[in-house]
Design an enzyme around this catalytic site. Structure first.
Site, PDB file in Angstrom:
ATOM      1  N   ARG A 121       0.694  -6.445 -19.233  1.00 52.75           N
ATOM      2  CA  ARG A 121       0.742  -5.786 -20.556  1.00 52.75           C
ATOM      3  C   ARG A 121       0.106  -6.618 -21.677  1.00 52.75           C
ATOM      4  NH1 ARG A 121       5.940  -4.650 -18.686  1.00 52.75           N
ATOM      5  NH2 ARG A 121       6.038  -2.580 -17.762  1.00 52.75           N
ATOM      6  N   LYS A 143     -12.160  -4.319 -29.783  1.00 54.02           N
ATOM      7  CA  LYS A 143     -12.355  -3.100 -28.989  1.00 54.02           C
ATOM      8  C   LYS A 143     -12.770  -3.525 -27.591  1.00 54.02           C
ATOM      9  CE  LYS A 143     -13.687   0.534 -32.215  1.00 54.02           C
ATOM     10  NZ  LYS A 143     -14.759   1.485 -32.575  1.00 54.02           N
ATOM     11  N   GLU A 185     -28.326  -4.413 -34.431  1.00 53.69           N
ATOM     12  CA  GLU A 185     -26.950  -4.405 -34.955  1.00 53.69           C
ATOM     13  C   GLU A 185     -26.856  -5.262 -36.219  1.00 53.69           C
ATOM     14  OE1 GLU A 185     -24.625  -2.444 -33.939  1.00 53.69           O
ATOM     15  OE2 GLU A 185     -24.919  -2.022 -31.809  1.00 53.69           O
ATOM     16  N   LYS A 227     -18.188  -7.744 -40.304  1.00 58.08           N
ATOM     17  CA  LYS A 227     -17.334  -7.054 -39.323  1.00 58.08           C
ATOM     18  C   LYS A 227     -15.883  -7.512 -39.462  1.00 58.08           C
ATOM     19  CE  LYS A 227     -16.804  -5.147 -34.825  1.00 58.08           C
ATOM     20  NZ  LYS A 227     -17.330  -4.877 -33.500  1.00 58.08           N
ATOM     21  N   GLU A 237      -9.385   1.700 -36.712  1.00 61.13           N
ATOM     22  CA  GLU A 237     -10.353   2.741 -37.082  1.00 61.13           C
ATOM     23  C   GLU A 237      -9.723   4.041 -37.565  1.00 61.13           C
ATOM     24  OE1 GLU A 237     -13.961   2.593 -34.730  1.00 61.13           O
ATOM     25  OE2 GLU A 237     -14.319   4.699 -35.135  1.00 61.13           O
ATOM     26  N   ARG A 241     -13.485   1.427 -40.726  1.00 61.59           N
ATOM     27  CA  ARG A 241     -14.126   0.852 -39.522  1.00 61.59           C
ATOM     28  C   ARG A 241     -15.152   1.799 -38.911  1.00 61.59           C
ATOM     29  NH1 ARG A 241     -11.517  -2.868 -34.653  1.00 61.59           N
ATOM     30  NH2 ARG A 241     -13.491  -3.124 -33.578  1.00 61.59           N
ATOM     31  N   ASN A 245     -20.106   2.476 -37.052  1.00 60.56           N
ATOM     32  CA  ASN A 245     -20.803   3.346 -36.109  1.00 60.56           C
ATOM     33  C   ASN A 245     -22.066   3.962 -36.706  1.00 60.56           C
ATOM     34  OD1 ASN A 245     -18.993   3.155 -33.861  1.00 60.56           O
ATOM     35  ND2 ASN A 245     -17.522   4.258 -35.116  1.00 60.56           N
ATOM     36  N   HIS A 248     -24.678   5.266 -34.440  1.00 60.62           N
ATOM     37  CA  HIS A 248     -24.162   5.237 -33.074  1.00 60.62           C
ATOM     38  C   HIS A 248     -23.942   6.616 -32.465  1.00 60.62           C
ATOM     39  CE1 HIS A 248     -23.925   1.018 -33.782  1.00 60.62           C
ATOM     40  NE2 HIS A 248     -23.343   0.770 -32.633  1.00 60.62           N
ATOM     41  N   HIS A 252     -25.648   6.917 -29.081  1.00 60.20           N
ATOM     42  CA  HIS A 252     -24.929   7.123 -27.813  1.00 60.20           C
ATOM     43  C   HIS A 252     -25.432   8.374 -27.103  1.00 60.20           C
ATOM     44  CE1 HIS A 252     -21.254   4.521 -29.112  1.00 60.20           C
ATOM     45  NE2 HIS A 252     -22.212   3.803 -28.578  1.00 60.20           N
ATOM     46  N   HIS A 265     -29.043  -0.897 -25.636  1.00 57.19           N
ATOM     47  CA  HIS A 265     -28.155  -0.369 -26.674  1.00 57.19           C
ATOM     48  C   HIS A 265     -28.774  -0.450 -28.082  1.00 57.19           C
ATOM     49  CE1 HIS A 265     -24.313   0.721 -28.441  1.00 57.19           C
ATOM     50  NE2 HIS A 265     -24.332  -0.371 -29.180  1.00 57.19           N
TER      51      HIS A 265
HETATM   52  N1  NAD Z   1     -16.468  -3.864 -27.998  1.00 58.89           N
HETATM   53  C1  NAD Z   1     -17.286  -3.558 -28.969  1.00 58.89           C
HETATM   54  O1  NAD Z   1     -16.912  -3.476 -30.150  1.00 58.89           O
HETATM   55  C2  NAD Z   1     -18.726  -3.287 -28.635  1.00 58.89           C
HETATM   56  C3  NAD Z   1     -19.685  -3.205 -29.654  1.00 58.89           C
HETATM   57  C4  NAD Z   1     -21.028  -3.043 -29.300  1.00 58.89           C
HETATM   58  C5  NAD Z   1     -21.392  -2.966 -27.965  1.00 58.89           C
HETATM   59  N2  NAD Z   1     -20.425  -3.059 -26.999  1.00 58.89           N
HETATM   60  C6  NAD Z   1     -20.785  -3.011 -25.573  1.00 58.89           C
HETATM   61  O2  NAD Z   1     -21.583  -4.155 -25.292  1.00 58.89           O
HETATM   62  C7  NAD Z   1     -22.394  -3.869 -24.161  1.00 58.89           C
HETATM   63  C8  NAD Z   1     -23.811  -4.326 -24.441  1.00 58.89           C
HETATM   64  O3  NAD Z   1     -23.779  -5.717 -24.629  1.00 58.89           O
HETATM   65  P1  NAD Z   1     -25.103  -6.597 -24.445  1.00 58.89           P
HETATM   66  O4  NAD Z   1     -26.201  -5.985 -25.204  1.00 58.89           O
HETATM   67  O5  NAD Z   1     -24.717  -7.999 -24.711  1.00 58.89           O
HETATM   68  O6  NAD Z   1     -25.477  -6.354 -22.916  1.00 58.89           O
HETATM   69  P2  NAD Z   1     -25.235  -7.213 -21.580  1.00 58.89           P
HETATM   70  O7  NAD Z   1     -23.900  -7.821 -21.559  1.00 58.89           O
HETATM   71  O8  NAD Z   1     -25.599  -6.316 -20.450  1.00 58.89           O
HETATM   72  O9  NAD Z   1     -26.321  -8.367 -21.717  1.00 58.89           O
HETATM   73  C9  NAD Z   1     -27.689  -8.041 -21.712  1.00 58.89           C
HETATM   74  C10 NAD Z   1     -28.447  -8.827 -20.616  1.00 58.89           C
HETATM   75  O10 NAD Z   1     -28.620 -10.171 -21.037  1.00 58.89           O
HETATM   76  C11 NAD Z   1     -28.141 -11.059 -20.027  1.00 58.89           C
HETATM   77  N3  NAD Z   1     -27.718 -12.274 -20.726  1.00 58.89           N
HETATM   78  C12 NAD Z   1     -26.583 -12.457 -21.419  1.00 58.89           C
HETATM   79  N4  NAD Z   1     -26.616 -13.633 -22.065  1.00 58.89           N
HETATM   80  C13 NAD Z   1     -27.777 -14.217 -21.728  1.00 58.89           C
HETATM   81  C14 NAD Z   1     -28.392 -15.449 -22.078  1.00 58.89           C
HETATM   82  N5  NAD Z   1     -27.835 -16.281 -22.960  1.00 58.89           N
HETATM   83  N6  NAD Z   1     -29.589 -15.747 -21.530  1.00 58.89           N
HETATM   84  C15 NAD Z   1     -30.200 -14.868 -20.679  1.00 58.89           C
HETATM   85  N7  NAD Z   1     -29.691 -13.678 -20.344  1.00 58.89           N
HETATM   86  C16 NAD Z   1     -28.493 -13.358 -20.863  1.00 58.89           C
HETATM   87  C17 NAD Z   1     -27.073 -10.266 -19.345  1.00 58.89           C
HETATM   88  O11 NAD Z   1     -26.756 -10.774 -18.079  1.00 58.89           O
HETATM   89  C18 NAD Z   1     -27.720  -8.882 -19.296  1.00 58.89           C
HETATM   90  O12 NAD Z   1     -28.642  -8.815 -18.247  1.00 58.89           O
HETATM   91  C19 NAD Z   1     -22.287  -2.365 -23.915  1.00 58.89           C
HETATM   92  O13 NAD Z   1     -21.446  -2.155 -22.807  1.00 58.89           O
HETATM   93  C20 NAD Z   1     -21.627  -1.840 -25.175  1.00 58.89           C
HETATM   94  O14 NAD Z   1     -20.833  -0.708 -24.938  1.00 58.89           O
HETATM   95  C21 NAD Z   1     -19.117  -3.220 -27.312  1.00 58.89           C
END
Ligand code: NAD
Length: 360
Positions: A121, A143, A185, A227, A237, A241, A245, A248, A252, A265
């Site tokens: 939990r 999130k 972003e 943020k 949210e 908050r 988006n 977004h 999306h 993304h």
């Molecule tokens: N929780 C939230 O508030 C929130 C907000 C925005 C996005 N997200 C989520 O985040 C995800 C996208 O995140 P992302 O863009 O970081 O993608 P990701 O985690 O897939 O990373 C992108 C690529 O870069 C590689 N990588 C990571 N760090 C590296 C480094 N230092 N050197 C070389 N390669 C590296 C990863 O292995 C991957 O291949 C999505 O699932 C999205 O839904 C969540």
């Protein structure tokens, strides 16, 4: 090593520090104190672990710790991989005072945070983001989620980390396309609430693209400050908050329509922000010049500003109807009055939305 920048997320007993600096992964003296219990599980992936895992493990010496290396990519942000984290925690005999350390991009951060929210939990977790997108967005704010075949981020929880450790050195290995995705972003924070920061970005495109350390650290700090402020005022949210988006709902829909992976993304969000700006102009909420200024900045950062070939406007509007922000079947969007002034718009005219997609 100079002192890192510090941004505090003010959430009372659930508040936490965000440290931003070069070499922080190897500076366990800075982050080790946030790990209170004796067990730690580091979750990473096949790309990031060979690059950075050793720096983190070196700081965990006197703990009982283990590592789980997941496959790379959004397709693995699912319940199967979550179950693998649970199995690793069970093997570690992790109790309620265990900590998960998420070392990677947003995918690793989201899935690790979700597992931490569920295990017994809720246990502590520390975010060690290694993509720009994760540093400025996904690692902050609590999130967490995984995807289902039926849709992205459908299963999740609000669960704040104990700390966010941003080692800016890790950006040196990030592919250009992922850097630009994170910059989308960053631009969002200027677009939604900070026209001065937007102007700073316009002046610093070259420095950011050549990965100038001071420029990147400043962009990360301002993004995290923005943020953190919004999250502190509206953690779950119910109001403000939602402004985060901006772009977004369009983005999306585009990601779903094109299949995850065709656009990263940030690329989808870049197009989404521009469409939100154009819709705002069409509805008389904002001037056309602001949308043009946004398009120019996105282009200078090498981000897309046009829809991929074959995108079907009707299908995209249908997909927008599934968005979590909608209320009682009416499309709720984040639009703007111009650079630095985003706002929530309820019950937006679908014909106008479709028109903007068609012109995209
Ligand atoms: N929780 C939230 O508030 C929130 C907000 C925005 C996005 N997200 C989520 O985040 C995800 C996208 O995140 P992302 O863009 O970081 O993608 P990701 O985690 O897939 O990373 C992108 C690529 O870069 C590689 N990588 C990571 N760090 C590296 C480094 N230092 N050197 C070389 N390669 C590296 C990863 O292995 C991957 O291949 C999505 O699932 C999205 O839904 C969540």
């Amino acid at each position: 090593m100079s002192a890192p920048l510090l941004v505090q997320v003010e959430l009372g007993s659930r508040g936490y520090p965000i440290w931003i600096g070069a070499g922080l992964l190897g500076d366990a003296a800075r982050w080790r104190s946030v790990i209170r219990g004796r067990h730690a599980l580091v979750v990473s992936n096949t790309v990031v672990a060979p690059l950075y895992l050793q720096r983190v493990r070196a700081g965990l010496d006197e703990l009982t710790h283990a590592t789980l290396i997941l496959p790379d990519g959004e397709v693995h942000k699912n319940l199967d991989c979550t179950a693998r984290i649970f199995a690793a925690l069970a093997e570690l005999r992790a109790s309620r005072d265990a900590t998960i350390i998420a070392l990677g991009g947003g995918v690793v951060g989201d899935i690790s945070g979700f597992a931490a929210a569920c295990w017994m939990r809720g246990i502590a977790f520390v975010q060690m983001p290694t993509t720009l997108l994760a540093m400025v967005d996904s690692s902050v704010g609590g999130k967490t989620a995984v995807d289902l075949p039926q849709g992205k981020n459908l299963v999740g929880a609000f669960h704040q980390p104990s700390a966010v450790v941003i080692d800016t050195d890790t950006l040196s290995t990030l592919p250009d396309r992922e850097l630009r995705s994170g910059l989308a972003e960053v631009i969002k924070y200027g677009a939604l609430g900070d026209s001065e920061f937007f102007a700073w970005l316009e002046r610093n495109v070259d420095a950011l693209l050549r990965r100038d350390a001071a420029a990147l650290a400043h962009a990360i700090e301002i993004s995290c400050l923005t943020k953190a402020g919004i999250v502190a005022r509206d953690e779950t949210e119910h109001g403000e908050r939602a402004l985060l988006n901006f772009g977004h709902t369009f983005g999306h829909a585009l990601e779903t329509a094109t299949g995850y992976g065709a656009l990263v993304h940030g690329e989808a969000i870049a197009i989404g922000m521009l469409l939100a700006a154009r819709l705002s102009a069409r509805l008389g909420r904002a001037g056309v010049a602001d949308a043009q200024r946004l398009a120019a900045l996105l282009q200078r950062f090498g981000l897309p500003t046009a829809l991929p070939a074959g995108a079907d406007p009707q299908r995209l509007v249908d997909l927008m109807r599934l968005d979590k922000k909608n209320v009682s079947g009416r499309i709720r969007l984040i639009l703007w009055r111009g650079i630095g002034h985003a706002e929530i718009a309820a019950d937006v005219d679908e014909a106008a939305i479709q028109q903007v997609w068609s012109e995209g």
